[in-house]
Design a protein around this motif. Structure first.
Motif, PDB file in Angstrom:
ATOM      1  N   PRO A 256      -6.663  -0.884   2.460  1.00 29.10           N
ATOM      2  CA  PRO A 256      -5.428  -1.005   3.234  1.00 29.10           C
ATOM      3  C   PRO A 256      -5.764  -1.429   4.655  1.00 29.10           C
ATOM      4  O   PRO A 256      -6.889  -1.201   5.123  1.00 29.10           O
ATOM      5  N   PRO A 257      -4.804  -2.030   5.320  1.00 27.64           N
ATOM      6  CA  PRO A 257      -5.074  -2.419   6.705  1.00 27.64           C
ATOM      7  C   PRO A 257      -5.306  -1.161   7.542  1.00 27.64           C
ATOM      8  O   PRO A 257      -4.617  -0.151   7.340  1.00 27.64           O
ATOM      9  N   PRO A 258      -6.255  -1.209   8.363  1.00 24.96           N
ATOM     10  CA  PRO A 258      -6.548   0.006   9.144  1.00 24.96           C
ATOM     11  C   PRO A 258      -5.418   0.269  10.129  1.00 24.96           C
ATOM     12  O   PRO A 258      -4.957  -0.649  10.813  1.00 24.96           O
TER      13      PRO A 258
ATOM     14  N   TRP B 194       0.868  -1.176   0.000  1.00 28.53           N
ATOM     15  CA  TRP B 194       0.000   0.000   0.000  1.00 28.53           C
ATOM     16  C   TRP B 194       0.906   1.226   0.000  1.00 28.53           C
ATOM     17  O   TRP B 194       1.525   1.558   1.001  1.00 28.53           O
TER      18      TRP B 194
END
Lengths: 914, 224
Positions: A889-891, A741
């Motif tokens: 995206p991963p938080p 990301w």
């Protein structure tokens, strides 16, 4: 690419295989006058001799013999077990053809050449099995009685009174390499028979008593001796010819026999063959198709086909002529071909018919000029009866109605005319009516009816005594006869005319179909199209369902799709098609191989061998058996075969062309690259060598310049090499993405930092929104893309002009744009700029080899995005590329309190660490 | 004294010329084994190590050396081998250079590498570079006269960068230092926070002066 060029070794292998395959086996026939002379014994003796000399001999099929001496000879020889076939409740032992082919001995023994195989076998006759064995390169020994020779069938029948049904064609015999005559004195043979030492098939047992009479045996013996002698004569002449090395022109004869649909024709054919053999002359069997014969009945057609096929089997040439008059056609043909003798049969029809219709023989004799005519006698009571009747025209009741109407009209007119016209003229009115009806209907029935009714009406209404049926004047009988005659003649004429027209139409249809097909085949491109066209034509002309089978890359036949014109090609049918393809011969319905198949399989021949097989499943099986139709089919399939070959060659040519193009491209790449590599190298070497040699005498500014040049050119070279490596990786599919990301803002920062030196003269404006989402891309690669775009912009923008880099969010993607204020892209070139080696038309100072945009495109495409260029309305070009956003995206965990390890969710999309 | 472990003669030649001109003493080794020997025998002040050695993996040599010493190591690597660089950095290398590189880059790296002293920078007064001033003791960050307010994580991130000012820090290192050792492989975190830092500190976040991105490797705080 290496598959295009044939491997020479493979080619050699194939040639050797072909050679091995086409080496035909040798056929040795043990010929005898009658059963019991000792043919099988002689054959087995020979086999044992060979076997003792280490030759690989096997027994394919031996009739179970009574004589113990013969049976004893079998011991010790290798026997291929016969195939057991069920037929009509009987267990029959037959030659196992496939087993023999598999076993592939050097010599195979097959007894009883004339035997007929039960239905369901691959070939209907054993001699055809032997043919296949010979084609496979196996030598065959076989036995044959003289009565089973086709051309001698009639003579044997007249000698013995037994009509043999199983025969072997002469052409097959003539192809044998050796014929050994097994002979025994008739007395000895009779002795053998009496003592029960002769094998006889059960069905002929009764007839055998009659058969084994001395005079029969003497005659048969003479026949077989003569036949063997004939063969020797041929061999001798052949030997002489080859020794002399000069072709011997036959000054001799050329025979022509006229074949028709009667069974008598088969006698004629055989007789002609014997004559031709005796004269050592070639012969032709001709059938003349007239409008009348176009309406033959089914049975007659079949008999005709049989006769023509017999002629072919016996080694004659078969032609079909067409025309109005049989005699004219025959004589024309005879003259054209230098025929010296014509063979016809004795006339069979009763004298009165002959008077009416004329006699073929008579006409022929009169008009043949210098050509001899041989008239062969026939079996009068058998022939003629089976000749098919000419099909009657359909019975149409409406014609009869017309007849009635005509008479009514004539009568009415008559009444009108009575006051002013003589009776004779009223007759004319009726006559007119007859003529009109006959011409319009063209059928006998109505014509007769109208004639009769006219006469009756005339008699009733107009002939005194009026309104009665008396005839006071015998003259009117004459009138009646004339009316009837005219009516009949005219209706007959009309009928004939109609038939002619029909027949001409049919021929025209066939020709038109052929023409249409060749035209469409010529016009279509692509094998698929072509096959569909061909299937369509074939289907309509032959009234059949069509299957087209073409070989795939491995050489196995695969059925092509022809839509509803096709029929299901099941396992069995496929096997037949395979056989046809592999042997290069037609098979299936209407042929001598596997004739019980549901369809006829015809080879599509091309110059390099069969290109495929076409299967025809006719709606009426018998229509296909007609040799004329088969001939037409042959012509059609030849066309198709050639067309297919043409298409194949065209494809091959295109592939070769493409290869040439690729070679050319590769060469241009090499030359472009070598130039662009050499130029900076030249500069580096020049500058450094100057410094080396003249360094101390150069002024410092010049030294500095040279040193800078070396650095700059080295940098340029570095970039070039990097580009080439990237392009190679992209083209080779070795580009592996390491997605993370990534932040567009960050990437922009890196790129601008890398280009900071070049950007000194170009103010850069960036507009990246602060809430732009992260994109799942390989940051290093995207950096490369952006680098190329900005670098490009720099090179195409004059000093001082600005460059804009911006990014925006769109649904599902992020679009990054690099705009310059240079010259823009010429309209129409928008796609081409991304191709390899494209440089701007204006000379590139310090330009790359034109790969930057290609690499960018490759990288963007690999990410699933797209890249394009637009012209700005106020000059300059803007390059844009879109990067798709897939997943989230991963938080990032919230600030405040939570220990990071606890807040971690499992990794979601976009992160692939390879 | 600089130990150069590099198998290519030309590169060794130019390095020697450059370093000697800078006033360093140079020792050369052309194989990994020779390099190891020299490192153990001479104990240099800094090692320049090429990752593409013929006889052993440069990274193994690095690990060997790291077992008994914390001598600063700068690794040399080719373009496109970011993973090797990250691995080397995570195995104890201090910095990296991508071939081909120029003289100025090398000198800058060397300076940074040699500057590291046993006592942490924290007790040496505030860190300054350009307009940026970071006072770790007072937990105050200013850019020029403007005070910058950072969240705890942002501060921790900046502090880590300051502690190794001038040197590259990999994503993994930053993760471990800021978020703790349990968060492997989430390069997103440092990235997001670096973005935020840049926006707060840099005049133009797209052309950062202080917070530099090392493509594919990590981040570096400019030290000069």
């Amino acid at each position: 690419m290496s598959e295009m060029r044939p491997d020479p070794d493979a080619l050699l292998e194939r040639v050797k295989l072909e050679e091995g395959r086409t080496a035909r086996g040798k056929l040795k026939i043990f010929l005898g006058a009658a059963p019991g002379v000792g043919k099988t014994y002689a054959m087995l003796q020979e086999a044992r001799r060979l076997s003792a000399r280490e030759t690989d001999v096997a027994l394919g099929y031996i009739e179970p013999h009574v004589r113990p001496e013969t049976a004893a000879l079998i011991l010790g020889l290798d026997i291929i077990p016969p195939k057991v076939v069920e037929y009509r409740g009987l267990q029959l032992r037959e030659l196992d053809l496939d087993a023999c082919l598999r076993r592939k001995p050097k010599v195979l023994l097959v007894d009883e050449l004339a035997h007929s195989n039960p239905p369901g076998s691959r070939h209907p006759k054993r001699w055809q099995d032997v043919e296949e064995l010979l084609a496979a390169g196996i030598d065959v020994f076989t036995t044959l009685n003289v009565q089973h020779i086709e051309s001698l069938k009639d003579i044997v029948a007249s000698i013995t009174g037994v009509m043999v049904r199983e025969t072997v064609p002469d052409s097959f015999l003539d192809g044998a390499d050796q014929i050994e005559l097994v002979d025994i004195a008739p007395d000895d043979l009779i002795e053998r028979f009496r003592s029960g030492n002769v094998y006889v098939s059960e069905e002929a047992e009764r007839a055998m008593e009659n058969f084994f009479r001395k005079e029969n045996l003497i005659a048969l013996r003479e026949l077989s001796l003569r036949r063997a002698a004939e063969r020797v004569g041929v061999e001798l002449e052949g030997y002489r010819k080859s020794r002399l090395e000069r072709p011997v022109w036959p000054i001799g004869d050329h025979l022509l026999v006229c074949v028709g649909p009667s069974p008598f024709s088969s006698r004629l054919v055989r007789a002609t063959r014997r004559m031709a053999a005796g004269l050592k002359a070639p012969w032709v069997a001709a059938y003349v198709e007239t409008p009348r014969s176009a309406r033959l009945s089914q049975a007659a057609r079949e008999q005709l086909t049989e006769n023509l096929r017999l002629a072919q089997e016996l080694g004659g040439e078969v032609v079909t002529l067409g025309g109005e008059d049989v005699v004219t056609e025959l004589i024309d043909f005879a003259r054209k071909r230098n025929v010296t003798k014509i063979v016809v049969g004795k006339p069979l029809q009763p004298r009165w018919k002959e008077l009416l219709q004329g006699s073929l023989v008579y006409e022929l004799t009169r008009r043949s000029g210098e050509i001899d005519v041989y008239v062969i006698s026939g079996d009068a009571e058998r022939a003629g009866r089976r000749e098919g009747r000419v099909l009657k025209a359909r019975w149409r009741p409406i014609s009869y109605a017309w007849a009635l109407a005509a008479v009514a009209v004539s009568t009415a007119l008559g009444f009108l005319m009575v006051p002013s016209f003589a009776l004779a003229n009223i007759v004319m009115v009726y006559l007119l009516g007859v003529v009109v009806v006959a011409a319009a209907c063209g059928e006998r029935g109505p014509s007769v009816l109208v004639s009769v009714l006219s006469v009756v009406a005339f008699d009733f209404f107009f002939v005194p005594p009026k309104f009665s049926f008396g005839v006071s004047d015998l003259e009117y009988v004459f009138t009646f006869m004339v009316m009837l005659a005219s009516g009949l003649i005219i209706s007959d004429l009309t009928l004939r005319l109609r038939r002619q027209a029909e027949w001409a139409r049919q021929r025209e249809r066939a020709t038109a179909a052929l023409y249409a097909m060749s035209r469409t085949l010529l016009g279509t491109h692509g094998v698929e199209e072509m096959l569909r066209e061909a299937a369509r034509q074939l289907s309509s002309v032959f009234d059949a369902k069509v299957a087209v089978l073409l070989p795939d890359e491995e050489g196995n036949l695969k059925a092509a799709d022809v839509g509803e014109l096709g029929y299901e090609v099941d396992e069995r049918e496929r096997a037949v098609a395979d056989w046809a393809f592999r042997h290069g011969e037609n098979a299936g319905l209407g042929t001598s191989t596997l004739p019980l198949a549901a369809a006829h399989y015809h080879i599509l021949s091309a110059s390099s061998g069969p290109a495929g097989v076409i299967g025809l499943e006719p709606s009426e099986a018998s229509t296909l058996l007609d040799p004329e139709r088969l001939h037409l089919l042959d012509t059609f399939t030849n066309q198709v075969g050639l067309a297919i070959e043409r298409a194949r060659l065209a494809t091959r040519a295109r592939a070769v062309e493409m290869e040439v193009d690729i070679e050319r491209l590769r060469n241009s790449l090499l030359s472009a690259v070598s130039h662009d590599l050499r130029t900076p190298l030249a500069s580096i070497m020049g500058s450094s060598s100057t410094l080396l040699e003249k360094g101390d005498v150069l002024p410092p500014e010049t030294r500095r310049e040279l040193e800078e040049a070396i650095y700059d050119e080295a940098e340029r070279l570095n970039r070039l090499v990097g580009n080439l490596l990237d392009v190679t990786r992209i083209e080779g599919g070795a580009l592996s993405l390491r997605r993370e990301w990534s932040s567009v803002e960050e990437i922009v920062g890196v790129v601008l930092a890398r280009l900071s030196r070049s950007l000194e003269d170009h103010p850069v404006k960036t507009s990246i929104p602060s809430d732009l989402p992260l994109v799942p891309v390989d940051p290093v690669l995207v950096e490369q893309v952006l680098f190329n775009l900005v670098d490009n912009a720099i090179r195409h923008t004059p000093a001082g002009a600005g460059i804009d880099v911006s990014a925006e969010r769109r649904p599902g993607e992020v679009i990054v744009s690099v705009a310059d204020s240079g010259g823009g892209i010429s309209p129409g070139e928008e796609a081409r700029v991304f191709e390899k080696f494209q440089r701007a038309k204006r000379g590139e100072p310090g330009g790359g080899v034109g790969l930057g945009l290609t690499i960018s495109k490759g990288i963007v495409t690999a990410h699933g995005g797209r890249i394009w260029v637009e012209n700005c309305p106020d000059g300059g070009a803007v390059f844009r590329f879109g990067l798709p956003i897939v997943g989230d995206p991963p938080p990032v965990p919230e600030e405040g309190g939570l220990a990071p390890s606890q807040a971690l969710p499992a990794g979601q999309g976009g992160q692939d660490r390879t | 004294m600089v130990l150069v472990v590099e198998d290519d003669r030309q590169i060794r030649r130019f390095l020697r010329a450059l370093l000697t001109a800078q006033g360093y003493r140079v020792v050369e080794a052309d194989t990994g084994k020779a390099g190891l020997r020299e490192a153990t025998a001479r104990v240099p002040d800094v090692i320049i190590l090429d990752l593409g050695l013929p006889d052993m993996e440069g990274i193994d040599l690095l690990r060997e050396v790291r077992q008994w010493s914390s001598i600063p190591v700068i690794v040399l690597s080719a373009r496109g081998h970011e993973r090797h660089k990250v691995e080397a950095l995570d195995s104890g290398a201090d910095d990296y250079l991508t071939k081909p590189f120029g003289a100025s880059e090398l000198c800058a790296r060397l300076r940074v590498a040699l500057r590291r002293s046993p006592d942490s920078r924290g007790g040496d007064g505030p860190f300054t570079v350009g307009d940026l001033k970071v006072d770790l003791a007072a937990r105050r960050v200013t850019v020029g006269d403007r005070e910058v307010h950072l969240t705890p994580i942002e501060y921790r991130l900046l502090a880590a960068l300051v502690k190794h000012a001038g040197k590259v820090l990999t994503h993994g290192h930053l993760l471990a230092e800021v978020w703790g050792p349990g968060c492997a492989f989430e390069n997103t975190y440092p990235r997001v926070y670096m973005s935020q830092l840049r926006r707060k500190i840099e005049k133009d976040p797209t052309r950062p002066r202080y917070l530099l991105t090392e493509s594919g490797v990590g981040y570096r705080l400019a030290a000069e």
